[in-house]
Scaffold this active site. Structure first.
Site, PDB file in Angstrom:
ATOM      1  N   GLU A  26      41.856  65.747  11.765  1.00  0.00           N
ATOM      2  CA  GLU A  26      42.100  64.706  12.755  1.00  0.00           C
ATOM      3  C   GLU A  26      42.618  63.466  12.039  1.00  0.00           C
ATOM      4  O   GLU A  26      42.190  63.165  10.923  1.00  0.00           O
ATOM      5  CB  GLU A  26      40.779  64.348  13.481  1.00  0.00           C
ATOM      6  CG  GLU A  26      40.951  63.272  14.560  1.00  0.00           C
ATOM      7  CD  GLU A  26      39.638  62.829  15.224  1.00  0.00           C
ATOM      8  OE1 GLU A  26      38.566  63.052  14.626  1.00  0.00           O
ATOM      9  OE2 GLU A  26      39.696  62.250  16.321  1.00  0.00           O
ATOM     10  N   TYR A  75      44.876  65.897  16.636  1.00  0.00           N
ATOM     11  CA  TYR A  75      44.286  67.029  15.919  1.00  0.00           C
ATOM     12  C   TYR A  75      45.374  68.013  15.525  1.00  0.00           C
ATOM     13  O   TYR A  75      46.300  68.263  16.303  1.00  0.00           O
ATOM     14  CB  TYR A  75      43.263  67.760  16.793  1.00  0.00           C
ATOM     15  CG  TYR A  75      42.021  66.972  17.073  1.00  0.00           C
ATOM     16  CD1 TYR A  75      40.981  66.940  16.159  1.00  0.00           C
ATOM     17  CD2 TYR A  75      41.895  66.259  18.255  1.00  0.00           C
ATOM     18  CE1 TYR A  75      39.825  66.217  16.427  1.00  0.00           C
ATOM     19  CE2 TYR A  75      40.740  65.526  18.517  1.00  0.00           C
ATOM     20  CZ  TYR A  75      39.708  65.508  17.606  1.00  0.00           C
ATOM     21  OH  TYR A  75      38.570  64.794  17.855  1.00  0.00           O
ATOM     22  N   HIS A 129      39.999  59.163  22.824  1.00  0.00           N
ATOM     23  CA  HIS A 129      38.698  59.724  23.147  1.00  0.00           C
ATOM     24  C   HIS A 129      37.949  58.768  24.066  1.00  0.00           C
ATOM     25  O   HIS A 129      37.970  57.545  23.841  1.00  0.00           O
ATOM     26  CB  HIS A 129      37.841  59.872  21.883  1.00  0.00           C
ATOM     27  CG  HIS A 129      38.253  60.975  20.976  1.00  0.00           C
ATOM     28  ND1 HIS A 129      38.414  62.271  21.392  1.00  0.00           N
ATOM     29  CD2 HIS A 129      38.520  60.990  19.653  1.00  0.00           C
ATOM     30  CE1 HIS A 129      38.762  63.032  20.367  1.00  0.00           C
ATOM     31  NE2 HIS A 129      38.854  62.271  19.306  1.00  0.00           N
ATOM     32  N   HIS A 134      31.068  56.926  14.508  1.00  0.00           N
ATOM     33  CA  HIS A 134      30.382  58.130  14.038  1.00  0.00           C
ATOM     34  C   HIS A 134      30.742  58.403  12.586  1.00  0.00           C
ATOM     35  O   HIS A 134      31.837  58.119  12.134  1.00  0.00           O
ATOM     36  CB  HIS A 134      30.659  59.357  14.905  1.00  0.00           C
ATOM     37  CG  HIS A 134      32.117  59.684  15.136  1.00  0.00           C
ATOM     38  ND1 HIS A 134      33.163  58.915  14.684  1.00  0.00           N
ATOM     39  CD2 HIS A 134      32.682  60.729  15.799  1.00  0.00           C
ATOM     40  CE1 HIS A 134      34.289  59.467  15.060  1.00  0.00           C
ATOM     41  NE2 HIS A 134      34.046  60.551  15.734  1.00  0.00           N
ATOM     42  N   HIS A 154      36.210  69.970  12.822  1.00  0.00           N
ATOM     43  CA  HIS A 154      37.297  69.251  12.148  1.00  0.00           C
ATOM     44  C   HIS A 154      36.770  68.266  11.116  1.00  0.00           C
ATOM     45  O   HIS A 154      35.629  67.832  11.171  1.00  0.00           O
ATOM     46  CB  HIS A 154      38.194  68.518  13.157  1.00  0.00           C
ATOM     47  CG  HIS A 154      37.545  67.355  13.848  1.00  0.00           C
ATOM     48  ND1 HIS A 154      36.968  67.437  15.106  1.00  0.00           N
ATOM     49  CD2 HIS A 154      37.387  66.058  13.463  1.00  0.00           C
ATOM     50  CE1 HIS A 154      36.488  66.249  15.455  1.00  0.00           C
ATOM     51  NE2 HIS A 154      36.730  65.394  14.478  1.00  0.00           N
ATOM     52  N   HIS A 161      35.003  61.239   9.033  1.00  0.00           N
ATOM     53  CA  HIS A 161      33.825  61.927   9.569  1.00  0.00           C
ATOM     54  C   HIS A 161      34.136  63.407   9.705  1.00  0.00           C
ATOM     55  O   HIS A 161      35.281  63.833   9.550  1.00  0.00           O
ATOM     56  CB  HIS A 161      33.434  61.351  10.937  1.00  0.00           C
ATOM     57  CG  HIS A 161      34.460  61.619  12.003  1.00  0.00           C
ATOM     58  ND1 HIS A 161      35.508  60.758  12.261  1.00  0.00           N
ATOM     59  CD2 HIS A 161      34.633  62.656  12.864  1.00  0.00           C
ATOM     60  CE1 HIS A 161      36.263  61.253  13.233  1.00  0.00           C
ATOM     61  NE2 HIS A 161      35.757  62.401  13.624  1.00  0.00           N
TER      62      HIS A 161
END
Lengths: 304, 304, 304, 304
Positions: free
Chosen positions: B262, B252, B243, B197, B211, B150
Site C-alpha cells: 500500500e 494497493y 479509507h 495505525h 498488506h 504499518h
C-alpha cells in the site's frame, strides 16, 4: 509509564473578546463550547476534549498559560515531584477553576511561561463522532483546522528550558538552531508525541508568545486558508511557504489582538530515537523559511 | 517507561529475489543497504535505521516476521516478561543472526505471526542528513516513500490478539470493525505512536499478510505513485481512494511475488485517550473504501 | 479564419551561455534541441515544436524577441497587412535565419519589443509521443514545465499596445489594471487562446521584460518547483502565492543573467465573450499578490 | 472569423424535477437561475451566462439537446450554411422559446443528437464579479465546479460525426481510439477551445448520453467531490482516477435520473496544430482508466 499526551490547551489574552470570538469561530473555524467570567472556550472540530483554546479578555495580548494533558491522574503526582526536583515550584489548581477542567499542576517554565499539567477535562467528542464517521464534517467553516498543534515561545535560557522538557517531562528534541560554533542554543524544537514538534522555543524575551499553531491537512489546505485570510482581510505575517525545520507547510497571520497564529500542515513523523537535526545560524534563513532563505523583521520582532 | 517506538521492520518472503529487489528499489524507491544469505536489506530515504524491509527468497510469498523497535534495551526484558505472563513463549535471537541487528525477543502472536522486539540495529541516517537538511532528496526515485508505515495481518481470534497488543505491548485501539450487534470483532486497528495505525488485523486465516504499507506525504503523492505503477505495469488491487477507517488516502498493488503493498498518506493524529471508533459490519464498505462503499473480492481474498 | 495559436517562442539574451543552458536544462528541466551561432534552442517536454526558448549570448540580459505561431501560412500575409494598416513596419525574416524556423513576419510593438509571427517550425513531438502515451515522462528533470506559457512586458503606452493586440491580432483583454478613476491603463492582460493570459503588459520603461513564465500543473508542482529552486540556490523574487489577477498559483525567480522566470499553475479558462476584469490601483496589491496584498520593490523594479 | 466559443448549455431530461434540482444545487453546487414550464435553469458560480444546464422533466432520462455558443450573431448564418451544405437540415428556434435565450440554429448530429448553435443569452456575471474579484466565492456549496466542461455522447458512425465537427464547425481532434489495425474509429475527442476536449464520442447506440462533465480545479477538488458524494450517498460509477486520454483527473457518478456526471480536473492545453493522439483498442483500458487499465461493464453500458 507516565506520558505527556499532547499540548491540550492554550489560554490567549485578547483585547476585545467578541471580536476575538468572531475571528476564532468564523475565520479559524473553531467551535465555541462555553463561557465563564471573562473567558470563552473553544475547540476544533477534530478535537474530542471540551476545549483547546481559551480566550480571556485582558488589556495586554499574549499567552496566559499553556497546558499539557497527561495520560493518567497518577501522572500528575509523578511529574509534580519531578518538576519540584528540577527546582520549579508547583501549585495545584483546583477543579472547575476554569470551565470543564479537573485539577491541574501549575508551574512556571525557566522561560517565565505559566504552564500546567492536567488529566481531567470534559469530553465532547469530535464533530464526526466515533460510529461510522465521515472523514470531515460538511458543516466545517473557515480554515477548519483539525486541532491545536503547537506553540512557539521565546525565552532567554533555551538550554535550561530544553533540559527541563527532556529531563522532567520526557520530551525529545527534534531540531535545534545553534550558533555556527555550536556553543549557543538559539532555537529548540521539542516533542512528546510523534509530531515534528509539540512545543518550541526561540531566543528572545522571556514569557512571550511567538505563535500558536493550528493543524490543517495539506498544502492545499494551507493555501485555501491563505485565500480565506485575504477574503477576511486578516493581516499576514508570512504567506505560504515551507519550513526547513519540520519540513512543514505554513502561513502566519495575526488575531485581532496581535497574537500570531499559524496554519501548519505536514512535518515528518518523529521518533524518540531520531537524531536531533541541527541548523547552524548561518543557515537559519532556510531553516525557518526554506524558500525565501532569509528571516523577516516582523517574524523576529512581533511578539505578544 | 517502556515504549514500543515503531514497527521497525518487516521480512517478506519473495519468490524471485532479483526481480523483487528491482521492484522495491526502482518502483517503490527503497535503497538496498546490504545482503546476507538469501536476504536483501532495504530502507526508505527518510529512515535512519539500517533497514526496514528484508526480502528473503523462499518458495512461498508472505510475511516471515515483523518486528517492533523498543526505546531501550531494558524494555526488551520488560516486554519479554509481560509476553510470557500472557502465555506466549519467547526466545532470544542473538545479535547478527540477521545483518546489522542486535539481540531480539521472538514470540508468536495469537494470530500465528512471527513477531520480534528489538532495540539495537545499525544506524545509517536519512538521505538528507541531520545538518541543515533539505526537505527531500533530489535523487529520490520511484514512489520514494518516507518509511515503512504499518502492516495489516489476518487472523481468526481478533479479540485475543487485540488484548495482547493492548495489555502486553501497551498499544491502543484506534478503530474496530464489529458485527452490527457488536458481538464479534472483525477488524482491529492498533497504535503505539500517534499515527492512526501501526498494525491492524482483519478476520481471516491465521499467519497471513494482507498488506505492508509505505508512507507518502499527500494525496498528490499517492496519485503520482499510481501513475508510476501504471508506467511500470505493476498490477493494482485498489486505485486511488480514501479509507473511512483512518481517513487515509491510499492505493494497493502487488509486488512480484503477490505480496500486497500500500502507498498510504494522511490519516489523523491518534492519542492514547481518543475514543475508539467503531465501524459496524453494515458500513464496512465505506469503512474500507469510503468512495466505492463496497468491498471487492480481490481485496478480501488475496493474502500471502 | 486567421488565428494566433500561441506564444510560440521567446528569445532571451543571456550573459553566460553555458551557465544559462545548465540552468534551463537542469533546474527548469527543458531539453536542448539545437545550437546555432551564439544561440541554444530548447523546448519543454510537452511541446511538440522544435523550440520555445532561444538563449542568445549578448552583453545585456533581456528579451531579444517574442513570436506567435499562426494557424496557416496564409495567416502571415493577413496579419502582415493588418499590422501595416495599424502603422507598424513589417519585414520578412527568411527561413533558417534561426535554426529549424520557417519564414517570419517581424515588427516592433508600440512598446518597443521585437515581435514576430510565424507558421513553419520543425516538429519534434512531445516526450510522451502521440501513440498510447503516458501522462508524463519518467525521465523529466527539474521543474519540468509543460510549456512556455506567457510573457509580461513593460511599456509606456499600454492603451495603444492593447489596441494593437485586440484590433490587429484578434486578442481579447481578460483583465486590466486602471487608476481608481479609470482614466489610465496600468496593466493589460491579453489572450488569444483560452488561457487567462498569453501576453501581458504593465506600465514601465519600453522594450523591457518583466518575466517569461512556464506552465506547471498544480499548486503542488509550484511548491515542488520552489523546493527545487532552494536546493539549487536560485534567487527568488516571489515565493509561492496566488495572483488575484488570473487566479494563478505562482513563484518568481531569476535566471543566471537576471531575467525573471515564473512557474505558473492554474488560472481560469478564458472565453472571447468574458467580461474584462478590472482591478483598480488601490487594490493592485491583492491583484498581483492575493495573499500579501502589497507590491514589493523588487517585483516592480527588476527588469531586463 | 467564425468561431465556436464553447459548449454553452446542455439540457438533461430528468424524471423527478425537484429531486434533480436539489441534487444539482446542493451536491453539485450549481445555482438555480430561473424556471419555465417543466424546466429549471442553472449555472455554475464561475459562468457568466444565464445558464449552462437545463433540467427538463420527462419520463425518460437522457440529453434533450446540447448547444454551442458562437462568437457573433453573423456566425449563426455562416454555420447554418455550412451545416446545410454538409447535408443536415437546420431550423431556426426563435428567441425566448426557452428562458433568457436568443435565436438558435437547430440541427441533428449524424449520431442523432439534437444540437444547437446560439449567440444570444442573458448575462448574469460570475459569483465573484469583474471588479477586484476574489478567486472563489466564500458561499460556494457542494462540489462547486467552475463550469460545464464537456459531454461524451455515443453513436454508431464516429467517422462522419468527427468529419462534421471538423469540416463544418471547425473543431480539431485531440485524441482518437481506433481498432489495432487503425481501420475503425471507436472514440473521437474534439475541441474548438484550448481544452483537451469540448465534446467527445464513443462507439455505441445513437442519440445517447454517456456523461456530462463539470470542471473543478485540481486533484484535491476531485477527491473532495468524491468525499461529498459519499456523504450525500450519491451512487458512483468510477472513483478517483486519471484518464490516459486527456490526462485528466476524474470521478463519475449518477444524478437521480441515472444521467452520468463527471467531475473533471486537469487535462492538457490543446492547440489546433497538435498531433492527434491515437489509442489503439488493445490499450483502451489505460486510455480510459490509466490506473485500473481495464474498462468496467457499468462504464460501457450505463447510458441515458
Amino acid at each position: 509509564m507516565a506520558r505527556i499526551m499532547r499540548l491540550g490547551r492554550v489560554e490567549l489574552n485578547v483585547l476585545d473578546l467578541e471580536k476575538s470570538v468572531e475571528y476564532y469561530t468564523k475565520v479559524i473555524g473553531l467551535e465555541e463550547t462555553g463561557r465563564m467570567g471573562n473567558s470563552v472556550y473553544l475547540k476544533a472540530w477534530d478535537e474530542f476534549d471540551h476545549h483547546s483554546l481559551i480566550l480571556t479578555k485582558t488589556n495586554r495580548a499574549g499567552i496566559a498559560h499553556l497546558a499539557f494533558k497527561v495520560e493518567t491522574l497518577d501522572d500528575l503526582a509523578y511529574y509534580e515531584r519531578k518538576i519540584e526536583e528540577f527546582g520549579c515550584t508547583t501549585t495545584r489548581i483546583s477543579s472547575n477553576t476554569r470551565l470543564a477542567e479537573g485539577e491541574a499542576v501549575h508551574f512556571i517554565l525557566p522561560t517565565g511561561h505559566h504552564c500546567e499539567l492536567y488529566h481531567e477535562v470534559g469530553f465532547l467528542g469530535t464533530s464526526v463522532g466515533a460510529l461510522n464517521p465521515h472523514p470531515w464534517p460538511l458543516e466545517a467553516k473557515g480554515i477548519a483546522p483539525h486541532r491545536l498543534d503547537h506553540c512557539l515561545l521565546t525565552g532567554d535560557d533555551l538550554k535550561t528550558v530544553t533540559r527541563f522538557f527532556i529531563e522532567v517531562l520526557n520530551f525529545r528534541q527534534s531540531e535545534r538552531i545553534t550558533t555556527v560554533d555550536g556553543e549557543e542554543l538559539l532555537g529548540s524544537f521539542l516533542f512528546s508525541t510523534n509530531k515534528a514538534h509539540d512545543l518550541a522555543f526561540v531566543k528572545g524575551p522571556d514569557a512571550k508568545l511567538h505563535h500558536a499553531a493550528f493543524a490543517v491537512d495539506s498544502l492545499h489546505d494551507v493555501f485555501k486558508a491563505a485565500d480565506l485570510l485575504s477574503m477576511y482581510e486578516v493581516p499576514f505575517d508570512v504567506t505560504p511557504t515551507r519550513h526547513g525545520i519540520t519540513r512543514g507547510q505554513t502561513i502566519y497571520f495575526f488575531d485581532p489582538s496581535g497574537n500570531r497564529n499559524e496554519a501548519f500542515a505536514g512535518g515528518y513523523i518523529s521518533y524518540p530515537d531520531m537524531p536531533t537535526i541541527t541548523w547552524t545560524e548561518d543557515k537559519i534563513g532556510q531553516g525557518i523559511f526554506y524558500h525565501r532563505r532569509e528571516l523577516s523583521e516582523s517574524f523576529m520582532k512581533a511578539l505578544t
